[in-house]
Scaffold this motif. Structure first.
Motif: not given
Length: 147
Positions: A28-44
């Motif tokens: 979200p710091q550089w791509r427009r249009g992202i409303r929400t984001i979160g890690l769903l599974s796996g290691a970051p």
């Protein structure tokens, strides 16, 4: 098939650019249009990590755009595929070291299915706009260097 790519030279070392890109929470710091984001599974930031994301779609609607990191080579390459949403492109960031910094190429490809194939020109424009957001990444990372 629709394909788009864009590249920029960022005045930062390849590992710093890679570490920023591999962390999906930075999008979200550089791509427009992202409303929400979160890690769903796996290691970051590792191969197999799945990020759940929603984006602004046509007419302002929220659309899913979850993605999985499919390949990660530190300091050099990150590949991903979108696994949820109406359009599911695959893409990657490809880094190369130059004397002045790191050259970053962002590429996307998508094979429309069914009736979406008739809208190829519109899909192509959307993908080109996405990859051209690399200019914003350059600004974000170079401002961090100056600070």
């Amino acid at each position: 098939m629709a394909f788009a790519e864009h590249e920029v030279l960022i005045r930062r070392d390849a590992l710093a650019v890679y570490n920023f890109l591999i962390d999906g929470m930075n999008l979200p710091q550089w791509r427009r249009g992202i409303r929400t984001i979160g890690l769903l599974s796996g290691a970051p930031g590792t191969k197999g990590a799945i990020y759940q994301q929603t984006m602004t779609g046509r007419a302002g609607r929220t659309i899913p755009a979850d993605f999985e990191i499919t390949h990660a080579r530190p300091g050099a390459e990150i590949q991903f595929k979108v696994i949820a949403g109406p359009e599911q492109p695959a893409g990657g960031y490809y880094l190369s070291t130059e004397q002045a910094g790191t050259r970053v190429r962002f590429a996307l490809e998508y094979q429309p299915k069914g009736l979406l194939g008739l809208m190829n020109a519109g899909i192509q424009r959307t993908m080109k706009a996405e990859v051209c957001q690399l200019m914003r990444l350059k600004d974000v990372l170079e401002m961090r260097t100056a600070a």
